[in-house]
Each structure stands twice: as structure tokens, then as C-alpha cells.
Design a protein around this motif. Structure first.
Motif, PDB file in Angstrom:
ATOM      1  N   GLY A  42       7.232  10.662  -6.816  1.00 21.19           N
ATOM      2  CA  GLY A  42       6.938   9.699  -7.868  1.00 21.19           C
ATOM      3  C   GLY A  42       6.407   8.359  -7.420  1.00 21.19           C
ATOM      4  O   GLY A  42       6.179   7.476  -8.263  1.00 21.19           O
ATOM      5  N   HIS A  43       6.171   8.163  -6.142  1.00 24.87           N
ATOM      6  CA  HIS A  43       5.628   6.889  -5.671  1.00 24.87           C
ATOM      7  C   HIS A  43       4.128   6.829  -5.940  1.00 24.87           C
ATOM      8  O   HIS A  43       3.412   7.780  -5.636  1.00 24.87           O
ATOM      9  N   PRO A  44       3.627   5.748  -6.528  1.00 21.62           N
ATOM     10  CA  PRO A  44       2.199   5.647  -6.869  1.00 21.62           C
ATOM     11  C   PRO A  44       1.307   5.787  -5.637  1.00 21.62           C
ATOM     12  O   PRO A  44       1.632   5.309  -4.548  1.00 21.62           O
ATOM     13  N   ILE A  45       0.176   6.487  -5.822  1.00 19.03           N
ATOM     14  CA  ILE A  45      -0.800   6.655  -4.751  1.00 19.03           C
ATOM     15  C   ILE A  45      -1.845   5.558  -4.882  1.00 19.03           C
ATOM     16  O   ILE A  45      -2.526   5.446  -5.900  1.00 19.03           O
ATOM     17  N   THR A  46      -1.967   4.753  -3.876  1.00 20.49           N
ATOM     18  CA  THR A  46      -2.956   3.684  -3.873  1.00 20.49           C
ATOM     19  C   THR A  46      -3.728   3.722  -2.569  1.00 20.49           C
ATOM     20  O   THR A  46      -3.362   4.428  -1.627  1.00 20.49           O
ATOM     21  N   GLY A  47      -4.816   2.986  -2.527  1.00 15.77           N
ATOM     22  CA  GLY A  47      -5.599   2.933  -1.304  1.00 15.77           C
ATOM     23  C   GLY A  47      -7.081   2.849  -1.595  1.00 15.77           C
ATOM     24  O   GLY A  47      -7.500   2.483  -2.708  1.00 15.77           O
ATOM     25  N   VAL A  48      -7.889   3.208  -0.618  1.00 16.00           N
ATOM     26  CA  VAL A  48      -9.337   3.148  -0.742  1.00 16.00           C
ATOM     27  C   VAL A  48      -9.818   4.121  -1.804  1.00 16.00           C
ATOM     28  O   VAL A  48      -9.255   5.197  -1.987  1.00 16.00           O
ATOM     29  N   ALA A  49     -10.884   3.737  -2.507  1.00 18.10           N
ATOM     30  CA  ALA A  49     -11.484   4.585  -3.549  1.00 18.10           C
ATOM     31  C   ALA A  49     -10.443   5.022  -4.575  1.00 18.10           C
ATOM     32  O   ALA A  49     -10.322   6.195  -4.920  1.00 18.10           O
ATOM     33  N   ARG A  50      -9.669   4.050  -5.067  1.00 18.77           N
ATOM     34  CA  ARG A  50      -8.666   4.297  -6.107  1.00 18.77           C
ATOM     35  C   ARG A  50      -7.630   5.332  -5.688  1.00 18.77           C
ATOM     36  O   ARG A  50      -7.151   6.129  -6.492  1.00 18.77           O
ATOM     37  N   GLY A  51      -7.305   5.335  -4.411  1.00 14.77           N
ATOM     38  CA  GLY A  51      -6.251   6.209  -3.941  1.00 14.77           C
ATOM     39  C   GLY A  51      -6.691   7.562  -3.449  1.00 14.77           C
ATOM     40  O   GLY A  51      -5.866   8.370  -3.030  1.00 14.77           O
ATOM     41  N   TRP A  52      -8.005   7.840  -3.443  1.00 15.92           N
ATOM     42  CA  TRP A  52      -8.463   9.153  -2.987  1.00 15.92           C
ATOM     43  C   TRP A  52      -8.529   9.232  -1.468  1.00 15.92           C
ATOM     44  O   TRP A  52      -8.328  10.296  -0.896  1.00 15.92           O
ATOM     45  N   LEU A  53      -8.823   8.130  -0.816  1.00 17.10           N
ATOM     46  CA  LEU A  53      -8.931   8.120   0.638  1.00 17.10           C
ATOM     47  C   LEU A  53      -7.761   7.364   1.237  1.00 17.10           C
ATOM     48  O   LEU A  53      -7.368   6.315   0.741  1.00 17.10           O
ATOM     49  N   GLY A  54      -7.220   7.903   2.295  1.00 21.03           N
ATOM     50  CA  GLY A  54      -6.107   7.249   2.955  1.00 21.03           C
ATOM     51  C   GLY A  54      -5.280   8.238   3.744  1.00 21.03           C
ATOM     52  O   GLY A  54      -5.616   9.427   3.836  1.00 21.03           O
ATOM     53  N   ARG A  55      -4.204   7.772   4.319  1.00 21.89           N
ATOM     54  CA  ARG A  55      -3.352   8.618   5.150  1.00 21.89           C
ATOM     55  C   ARG A  55      -2.804   9.781   4.350  1.00 21.89           C
ATOM     56  O   ARG A  55      -2.574   9.688   3.136  1.00 21.89           O
ATOM     57  N   GLY A  56      -2.591  10.889   5.033  1.00 23.37           N
ATOM     58  CA  GLY A  56      -2.153  12.106   4.353  1.00 23.37           C
ATOM     59  C   GLY A  56      -0.679  12.195   4.083  1.00 23.37           C
ATOM     60  O   GLY A  56      -0.202  13.229   3.617  1.00 23.37           O
ATOM     61  N   ARG A  57       0.055  11.138   4.357  1.00 21.46           N
ATOM     62  CA  ARG A  57       1.489  11.140   4.110  1.00 21.46           C
ATOM     63  C   ARG A  57       1.872   9.895   3.334  1.00 21.46           C
ATOM     64  O   ARG A  57       1.399   8.803   3.618  1.00 21.46           O
ATOM     65  N   CYS A  58       2.724  10.095   2.348  1.00 21.82           N
ATOM     66  CA  CYS A  58       3.264   8.950   1.628  1.00 21.82           C
ATOM     67  C   CYS A  58       4.132   8.150   2.600  1.00 21.82           C
ATOM     68  O   CYS A  58       4.973   8.709   3.312  1.00 21.82           O
ATOM     69  N   ALA A  59       3.929   6.844   2.628  1.00 12.60           N
ATOM     70  CA  ALA A  59       4.661   6.012   3.578  1.00 12.60           C
ATOM     71  C   ALA A  59       6.161   5.991   3.294  1.00 12.60           C
ATOM     72  O   ALA A  59       6.962   5.653   4.171  1.00 12.60           O
ATOM     73  N   ARG A  60       6.552   6.400   2.088  1.00 12.73           N
ATOM     74  CA  ARG A  60       7.964   6.287   1.703  1.00 12.73           C
ATOM     75  C   ARG A  60       8.713   7.619   1.722  1.00 12.73           C
ATOM     76  O   ARG A  60       9.938   7.632   1.868  1.00 12.73           O
ATOM     77  N   CYS A  61       7.980   8.749   1.550  1.00 11.53           N
ATOM     78  CA  CYS A  61       8.735  10.002   1.443  1.00 11.53           C
ATOM     79  C   CYS A  61       8.134  11.177   2.187  1.00 11.53           C
ATOM     80  O   CYS A  61       8.721  12.255   2.211  1.00 11.53           O
ATOM     81  N   GLY A  62       6.961  11.041   2.783  1.00 16.11           N
ATOM     82  CA  GLY A  62       6.414  12.161   3.553  1.00 16.11           C
ATOM     83  C   GLY A  62       5.082  12.652   3.036  1.00 16.11           C
ATOM     84  O   GLY A  62       4.351  11.943   2.356  1.00 16.11           O
ATOM     85  N   THR A  63       4.775  13.902   3.347  1.00 12.60           N
ATOM     86  CA  THR A  63       3.449  14.444   3.088  1.00 12.60           C
ATOM     87  C   THR A  63       3.179  14.649   1.606  1.00 12.60           C
ATOM     88  O   THR A  63       4.093  14.857   0.810  1.00 12.60           O
ATOM     89  N   TYR A  64       1.898  14.599   1.247  1.00 13.88           N
ATOM     90  CA  TYR A  64       1.508  14.814  -0.147  1.00 13.88           C
ATOM     91  C   TYR A  64       1.422  16.293  -0.481  1.00 13.88           C
ATOM     92  O   TYR A  64       1.879  16.755  -1.506  1.00 13.88           O
ATOM     93  N   GLY A  65       0.766  17.046   0.350  1.00 11.64           N
ATOM     94  CA  GLY A  65       0.539  18.450   0.044  1.00 11.64           C
ATOM     95  C   GLY A  65       0.505  19.259   1.320  1.00 11.64           C
ATOM     96  O   GLY A  65       1.519  19.361   2.018  1.00 11.64           O
TER      97      GLY A  65
END
Length: 244
Positions: A42-65
Motif C-alpha cells: 500500500g505504499h505509494p509509488i513515486t519517482g521518475v515519469a510519474r512512478g514508472w521508472l525507478g528502483r525495482g524494490r519499494c524502499a519500505r517493504c521490498g520488491t514490487y513484482g
């Protein structure tokens, strides 16, 4: 030169693979659902290009997919293999551009059994556009025209399959076939037939394996995109090697 090219292609693939888990997570939704805007926790995805580009892991809970090591490894190996087979010929630019998108499509199709138009149609347009520039620069305009026709032929074949058996595949597979056909058609009709047939064969073997698993395997929904892409990849390697 070939070894250096492979190393550079592998490095490019690894860098692209780092970016795949985030869009794979965002695009892995049902057709009528909005793209995901938060990680699995449930942590919001933010970053470059409205959240589409960025590290592959959520900084707070781990990997996205899909795991970052997996996407990095697969994309790196795919790009290195394409570079080894193609060599320094200019059409390699099209293959390296398409490779990360193809890996992303495989990741999404495996997760939710769909191939988003946001990926399949731009993939076909990008491959056709880059090959058009290559054909113009090298004088191989005939190969480009054949590539476009190859896209129509393979797309038409899958459209026919969709009409005959709509429960077995979707329009996303038809749209994916357009881009794959363009790529395979660049190296000629034998490459198109080989790549297209390889995708069908790999999918059929996987389906046969599911049947052997019994009732549970028969009920499983099989995504076609990964097999179509795998077959096209094999066809491209053979076609590029023969053209060397």
C-alpha cells in the motif's frame, strides 16, 4: 569486437532489467482496472515519469513484482545473445530496444494472463520504425518492406486463430504477433516461419505438460505471450546468425 559488443549489450540489458519490476507490478491488473499506484503493502509509488521508472524494490517493504535479480539476469542474457548472433549490424539497435519490452511483457502475461496494448502496439511501431531507419541508411528497403509484410502475416495468422478459437487466446496475442512478425520478417520468410512455428511448438509442449498433471493442469490458464516471444527469440538468433 564481438566480445566487447556482447559485454556492452549485457550491461545495457542488466541496466534495463533493473527497471522492469516496477512497471511489471503497475501493469499487472485486470483489463478494467486502473494501473497500480501503490506497492503490495500500500505504499505509494513515486519517482521518475510519474512512478514508472525507478528502483525495482519499494524502499519500505521490498520488491514490487518479479525479483530484480531475475529480470536483470534474463534481460542481460537475452541482449548478450542477440548481440552475439547479430554482430555489429545496425538492426541490432532494434533488437536491443525490443528486448526489455519483451521481458516486461512476459512478466505481465505470466502474472495476469494479459498483454497490455500500452506495450504491444508501441513495440510493433518502434521495431518497424527503427528497422525503417536501418533500411534507409543501409539501402535494405526491401528487407524493411518484407518485415512489415511479415508483421501482417503473423498478425493475420493469430487473428485467424482468435476467430476460430477465441477462448484459446486474446487480441493481445494478435497485437504482439504484429511486432514479432516485423522483427522476424527482416531476415526473410524462413526466419518468420521458424520463429512463429517455434512459439506454437513451445506452447504446445507446455500445454501437453499441463495435461499430464491431471485435472489441475487441465484447468490451468496458459499465457501464450511468453511462448510467442521465446519462439521469436529463437528465430531471431537463427536468422541473425545466418545473415552474418
Amino acid at each position: 569486437m564481438s566480445v566487447m559488443l556482447m559485454v556492452l549489450a549485457a550491461a545495457y540489458g542488466a541496466a534495463a532489467g533493473l527497471l522492469i519490476p516496477r512497471p511489471a507490478h503497475r501493469l499487472s491488473v485486470e483489463p478494467e482496472e486502473e494501473w497500480r499506484a501503490a506497492c503490495p503493502e500500500g505504499h505509494p509509488i513515486t519517482g521518475v515519469a510519474r512512478g514508472w521508472l525507478g528502483r525495482g524494490r519499494c524502499a519500505r517493504c521490498g520488491t514490487y513484482g518479479p525479483g530484480v535479480p531475475a529480470t536483470v539476469t534474463v534481460t542481460s542474457l537475452v541482449c548478450a545473445a542477440l548481440a552475439a548472433a547479430t554482430g555489429p549490424r545496425p538492426e541490432l539497435a532494434a533488437w536491443l530496444l525490443a528486448a526489455p519490452v519483451a521481458v516486461l511483457l512476459v512478466a505481465v502475461d505470466r502474472r495476469v494472463r494479459r498483454l497490455p496494448d500500452e506495450l504491444t502496439l508501441p513495440l510493433a511501431a518502434a521495431v518497424a520504425g527503427v528497422l525503417g531507419v536501418v533500411g534507409w541508411l543501409t539501402g535494405e528497403t526491401g528487407a524493411w518492406r518484407r518485415a512489415l509484410l511479415g508483421g501482417l502475416v503473423l498478425g493475420g495468422f493469430y487473428l485467424l486463430l482468435f476467430v476460430l478459437r477465441p477462448a484459446g487466446l486474446g487480441l493481445g496475442d494478435v497485437k504482439l504477433a504484429l511486432g514479432l512478425g516485423v522483427a522476424l520478417g527482416w531476415y526473410g520468410w524462413p526466419t518468420l516461419v521458424t520463429g512463429g512455428a517455434a512459439g506454437v511448438l513451445i506452447g504446445a509442449l507446455y500445454g501437453a505438460g499441463l495435461l499430464l498433471l491431471g485435472p489441475e493442469g487441465r484447468k490451468a490458464t496458459m499465457p501464450l505471450g511468453p511462448f510467442m516471444i521465446s519462439g521469436a527469440f529463437c528465430g531471431l538468433l537463427l536468422g541473425a546468425s545466418a545473415a552474418t
